[in-house]
Every structure is written in structure tokens, then in C-alpha cells.
Design a protein around this motif. Structure first.
Motif, PDB file in Angstrom:
ATOM      1  N   TRP A   1       0.371  11.651  -8.973  1.00  0.00           N
ATOM      2  CA  TRP A   1       1.318  10.716  -8.678  1.00  0.00           C
ATOM      3  C   TRP A   1       0.586   9.529  -7.833  1.00  0.00           C
ATOM      4  N   SER A   2       1.663   8.565  -7.458  1.00  0.00           N
ATOM      5  CA  SER A   2       0.951   7.044  -6.997  1.00  0.00           C
ATOM      6  C   SER A   2       1.874   6.556  -5.776  1.00  0.00           C
ATOM      7  N   THR A   3       1.263   5.802  -4.893  1.00  0.00           N
ATOM      8  CA  THR A   3       2.151   5.084  -4.048  1.00  0.00           C
ATOM      9  C   THR A   3       1.659   3.471  -3.899  1.00  0.00           C
ATOM     10  N   ASP A   4       2.724   3.082  -3.461  1.00  0.00           N
ATOM     11  CA  ASP A   4       2.457   1.546  -3.071  1.00  0.00           C
ATOM     12  C   ASP A   4       2.159   1.435  -1.474  1.00  0.00           C
ATOM     13  N   VAL A   5       2.798   2.469  -0.755  1.00  0.00           N
ATOM     14  CA  VAL A   5       3.146   2.197   0.636  1.00  0.00           C
ATOM     15  C   VAL A   5       1.864   3.140   1.383  1.00  0.00           C
ATOM     16  N   LEU A   6       1.577   4.082   0.900  1.00  0.00           N
ATOM     17  CA  LEU A   6       0.708   5.245   1.887  1.00  0.00           C
ATOM     18  C   LEU A   6      -0.965   4.478   1.848  1.00  0.00           C
ATOM     19  N   THR A   7      -0.891   3.218   1.904  1.00  0.00           N
ATOM     20  CA  THR A   7      -2.050   2.770   1.679  1.00  0.00           C
ATOM     21  C   THR A   7      -3.404   3.380   2.745  1.00  0.00           C
ATOM     22  N   ASP A   8      -2.994   3.696   3.934  1.00  0.00           N
ATOM     23  CA  ASP A   8      -4.053   3.976   4.804  1.00  0.00           C
ATOM     24  C   ASP A   8      -4.627   5.298   4.618  1.00  0.00           C
ATOM     25  N   TRP A   9      -4.001   6.159   3.728  1.00  0.00           N
ATOM     26  CA  TRP A   9      -4.330   7.476   3.376  1.00  0.00           C
ATOM     27  C   TRP A   9      -4.890   7.550   1.913  1.00  0.00           C
ATOM     28  N   MET A  10      -4.225   6.837   0.967  1.00  0.00           N
ATOM     29  CA  MET A  10      -4.369   6.988  -0.496  1.00  0.00           C
ATOM     30  C   MET A  10      -5.084   5.548  -0.910  1.00  0.00           C
ATOM     31  N   GLY A  11      -5.275   4.685  -0.098  1.00  0.00           N
ATOM     32  CA  GLY A  11      -5.691   3.501  -0.594  1.00  0.00           C
ATOM     33  C   GLY A  11      -4.716   2.424  -1.351  1.00  0.00           C
TER      34      GLY A  11
END
Length: 258
Positions: free
Chosen positions: A211-221
Motif C-alpha cells: 500500500w501507499s501514503t501521501d502523508v507518512l512521508t517522514d517514515w515512508m518517503g
């Protein structure tokens, strides 16, 4: 065609071993799942929802497939620009308390903002506190994997360890030995992490997700959608009941570091 691994060739001889010790009433039996098909009595395919605002893709049964004995959890980007990305998850119908959880996996891409995971979980959707034990490949860096637990919704025991080769270049066997007083994480039979305090206590389901995210950028980039569909590939998944020994050659129980 995908070459059949040694485990698959040996499986007919190994299945009687798994059945040799009957499970206690109400207790799941040990199993090896090699994904010649998706067994609807064992696996539930998530479809038609997200897990919250942190997730920018929708679980889709159309993103789950089996090809040549490999489970492929696809991530399908929306190339129209509308943001309707499709992602994939399967979860076990049964719940498991303790034992050895194992999966042979690889990713076929490097993509920022995407998570490829093998883990156990139970939570509020099951009317239980959030408990979890994780292997998570953040595919912006396929040369490492995050290990973690959640206990009553709080992250505990987290660390990041290297993967050699990176997961987009080769298969790895991820193993979790969950005992009442400790949890140990193994990669390809080698102990890489251990926790002995603040452990999960609730029986949990087995999950595989992509899965993907727009908001957990500190963790997932920062999210950068791939140009084409990509996959978390799963050769097999196994669970061995507490107290049982080596059931198949690639199991950590056949030679785990003490």
C-alpha cells in the motif's frame, strides 16, 4: 515460467508431517501455504476500502493474483492522474496466539511512499486492542526492513535492519517466533532482533499487504507513484504451532540461531 522452489517439490512428502500431530480442539493446525491458488477457506482478500486517511490507495481484489505458484499483491497506479490507485492485501481467517510465522517474499520495484509488509495484527475492527508484529519493507530503500510491534495501539520494540541482497534483487525468508515471554525476528534463518518487554498478548491474524501514503512521508518517503503496476511477491507462508519442530526445509525451526 517461475522455477519451482525446493519447498514446492518436496511438499507432497511434507504434508503428512504437518498433519501428524493433531491440533487441540479449537487450536489452528500448522500449515504451509504455497499459493497454487488462493484458498478462500484460509485467506480473505481486502476489497473496497482503505485503512484510513494515511492510505492513498484502495484495497482491490483485482490487485491480488496468483501466477505460477506465486502470490502477487499488486500496486496499480492510476495513470489518469485522478489518484485512484489500487493496492492489495490478504489476511488469514484464523487467529493465532504464539508460534512461528514465516513467509518467503520479494519486491519487484523500488518506489518511494510504498510499504510491502508481512505481519500479524488484531485491532478495533475485531473489537480488540491494537496488537501487531511487523516486517515492513519501505520500498524507497529495499536494502532494509523495519521491525516493530504494537501493544494496545502503542509502537514498541522498533528497529531497522539491512537486507542483503535488497528485496527487489532476491528472495528472503522472514520469520517471527512469538513466545509468551519473547519475540524474535529472523531473516534467512539469522536472528536480527529480539524483544522481551511490553509484548502483544492477543491472538492475531496473518496479513500480507502492499500500500501507499501521501502523508507518512517522514517514515515512508515522499509518494512517487510507479510508472506501471508493481508487486510484492510471496512464494509461501507458514505457521507452526508452539512446541512443534522443523516441518519443512526452509523453516527457521530447521536451523535457527539460538
Amino acid at each position: 515460467m517461475h522455477p519451482r522452489p525446493t519447498l514446492r517439490r518436496l511438499l507432497p512428502a511434507l504434508l503428512p508431517l504437518l498433519a501428524a500431530v493433531p491440533a487441540a480442539a479449537g487450536e489452528p493446525a500448522s500449515f504451509i501455504e504455497t499459493f497454487d491458488r488462493i484458498d478462500g477457506k484460509r485467506w480473505y482478500i481486502s476489497d473496497g476500502w482503505t485503512n484510513g486517511e494515511h492510505q492513498n490507495c484502495t484495497w482491490s481484489s483485482r490487485a491480488v493474483r496468483v501466477e505460477d505458484g506465486i502470490l502477487k499483491l499488486m500496486y496499480v497506479p492510476d495513470t489518469s492522474g485522478a489518484g485512484q490507485h489500487r493496492c492489495a492485501e490478504v489476511q488469514s481467517d484464523e487467529r493465532f496466539l504464539h508460534g512461528t510465522f514465516e513467509a518467503k517474499v520479494r519486491t519487484n520495484h523500488r518506489s518511494s511512499g510504498i510499504n510491502a509488509a508481512f505481519f500479524t495484527y488484531i485491532g478495533p475492527v475485531h473489537k480488540q486492542p491494537h496488537d501487531e508484529i511487523d516486517f515492513e519493507i519501505l520500498t524507497r530503500d529495499t536494502a532494509s526492513v523495519d521491525l516493530n510491534t504494537y501493544v494496545a495501539g502503542e509502537p514498541k520494540n522498533g528497529t531497522r535492519v539491512p537486507l542483503d541482497p535488497p528485496s527487489h534483487e532476491g528472495w528472503h525468508v522472514f520469520s517471527i517466533q512469538w513466545e509468551p515471554e519473547r519475540i524474535r525476528w529472523f531473516i534467512d534463518g539469522k536472528l536480527v532482533h529480539e524483544a522481551t518487554e511490553t509484548l502483544p498478548t492477543a491472538d492475531q491474524k496473518i496479513f500480507l499487504s502492499h500500500w501507499s501514503t501521501d502523508v507518512l512521508t517522514d517514515w515512508m518517503g515522499r509518494f512517487e507513484p510507479p510508472a506501471e503496476p508493481v508487486a510484492l511477491e510471496v512464494d509461501w507462508v507458514a505457521w507452526t504451532r508452539p512446541g512443534e519442530t522443523c516441518q519443512f526445509p526452509e523453516s527457521v525451526l530447521c536451523g535457527a540461531e539460538e
